[in-house]
Design a protein around this motif. Structure first.
Motif, short mmCIF file in Angstrom:
data_model
loop_
_atom_site.label_atom_id
_atom_site.label_comp_id
_atom_site.label_asym_id
_atom_site.label_seq_id
_atom_site.Cartn_x
_atom_site.Cartn_y
_atom_site.Cartn_z
N LYS A 57 1.76 13.38 1.08
CA LYS A 57 1.69 12.22 0.17
C LYS A 57 0.26 11.97 -0.29
O LYS A 57 0.03 11.63 -1.46
N GLY A 61 -0.99 12.14 -4.12
CA GLY A 61 -1.69 11.01 -4.75
C GLY A 61 -3.02 11.42 -5.34
O GLY A 61 -3.37 11.01 -6.46
N SER A 64 -2.52 13.26 -8.55
CA SER A 64 -2.20 12.37 -9.67
C SER A 64 -3.46 11.71 -10.23
O SER A 64 -3.59 11.52 -11.44
N GLN A 88 1.44 2.44 1.56
CA GLN A 88 1.16 1.92 0.23
C GLN A 88 0.97 3.03 -0.80
O GLN A 88 0.31 2.82 -1.81
N GLU A 89 1.57 4.18 -0.55
CA GLU A 89 1.36 5.30 -1.49
C GLU A 89 1.87 5.01 -2.89
O GLU A 89 1.40 5.59 -3.87
N ASP A 90 2.82 4.07 -3.01
CA ASP A 90 3.35 3.72 -4.33
C ASP A 90 2.31 2.99 -5.18
O ASP A 90 2.48 2.87 -6.41
N LYS A 91 1.23 2.50 -4.55
CA LYS A 91 0.19 1.78 -5.29
C LYS A 91 -0.98 2.67 -5.70
O LYS A 91 -1.92 2.19 -6.35
N GLY A 93 -1.19 4.87 -7.93
CA GLY A 93 -1.29 4.95 -9.38
C GLY A 93 -2.02 3.77 -10.01
O GLY A 93 -2.49 3.86 -11.15
N ASP A 94 -2.17 2.65 -9.24
CA ASP A 94 -2.87 1.48 -9.77
C ASP A 94 -4.38 1.59 -9.66
O ASP A 94 -5.11 0.84 -10.29
#
Length: 335
Positions: A57, A61, A64, A88-91, A93-94
């Motif tokens: 992950k 990240g 990306s 918090q890997e979904d964050k 991209g922020d």
């Protein structure tokens, strides 16, 4: 122990993520206790199942971020690994979304952590923002970047930068020169940030025109600041009276950012920090945001992060100081 293979699509992003001599991969290996091998167009990750999943992950990240043109350095890698371990890997991209401003040398200024992004968003969406956190979290630098951006976009007519003239544990005595010469040493961090954003020539031009004002906090009394972006730096060294005085200087169309580190207060022991009191008094007040940055948001050398963490551990382990009242039991009192 398991082994997982990651296929790689774009090698140019891989080179950025791996770093010089694969140093970024070595950081991931060290942080997560895995082994990463680069074979042709694939990576082989070996280790405990959970750690392998985290490594995959983290690399995804970082890829990306590289695909968006972000420079990947050791600080990015360690921060992404911590985010993944915290779920918090979904964050990811922020991170680094939205350029605040371009420096005089053409470098884009962006928030580098989730905490910094929340801080910048708070500044944009509130009239008053308190940014509290340890050294190296970008409190002052990002506030100055927001001020320069607002000034360039003509949202404000001027930038006002101020800080209390309190010595950091030293007595410097009488300084020679005129008023400006006397206060310059205290305001140097603010000058440095403005020089970086604007360049020395533009900074000097705006100063002469009065579009940028840098002054000690004592010179704010009695003024009303309209259409201004005001930054109070090192606010932990304000008294409660100074903080109230500063907060009531705000006029129409103005934005204020107050920055400070409550672990580095240089006031006499018998004085209450205006910043600490303001954090309690202003909690929950409409149009005022209080942002707390942490050691995870440090963007200086990794050793700064380790120093902050060491001091935090020491503070938690330190037993409370016992105080004795005159006449009571204990040293100096009667039994």
């Amino acid at each position: 122990m398991i082994e997982k293979t990651m296929s790689i699509d774009r090698m140019e992003n891989v080179i950025s993520v791996f770093g010089s001599f694969d140093q970024n991969l070595r950081i991931i290996e060290s942080e997560l206790g895995v082994s990463i091998t680069n074979r042709d167009d694939a990576l082989k990750i070996a280790g405990e199942a959970e750690n392998v999943m985290h490594a995959e992950k983290a690399i995804t990240g970082l890829l990306s971020l590289a695909a968006r043109g972000e420079t990947i350095d050791a600080q990015n890698v360690r921060y992404i690994v911590k985010m993944v371990m915290a779920g918090q890997e979904d964050k990811i991209g922020d991170i680094a979304r939205g350029v605040l401003c371009i420096t005089a040398k053409g470098r884009p200024v962006k928030p580098k952590t989730i905490g910094q992004k929340n801080y910048v968003d708070a500044i944009k969406n509130n009239t008053v923002t308190l940014g509290i956190g340890p050294a190296g979290t970008g409190k002052t630098y990002l506030a100055v970047a927001c001020a320069v951006a607002a000034f360039r976009e003509k949202k404000v007519d001027r930038i006002v930068l101020t800080r209390p003239a309190v010595e950091a544990g030293e007595r410097l005595g009488f300084l020679p020169g005129d008023l400006q010469s006397k206060v310059d040493p205290y305001l140097r961090p603010l000058y440095d940030a403005l020089f970086d954003m604007l360049g020395a020539d533009s900074f000097q031009k705006y100063m002469e025109r009065g579009d940028i004002e840098v002054a000690p906090l004592a010179y704010m009394r009695g003024r009303t600041l309209d259409d201004s972006f005001i930054i109070l730096d090192e606010a932990q060294n304000t008294s409660r009276e100074q903080m109230k005085m500063f907060l009531t200087r705000l006029g129409f169309g103005s934005t204020a950012v107050i920055t400070g580190d409550v672990t580095q207060i240089d006031l006499p022991a018998d004085k209450v920090s205006g910043l600490k009191e303001a954090m309690r008094v202003l909690e929950g007040v409409e149009d005022i945001a209080i942002c707390r940055l942490t050691g995870a948001d440090v963007v200086r050398h990794v050793i700064v992060q380790r120093i902050i963490e060491a001091y935090e551990r020491h503070a938690k382990d330190k037993p409370p100081v016992k105080t004795y009242k005159p006449g009571g039991k204990g040293p100096g009192g009667r039994h």
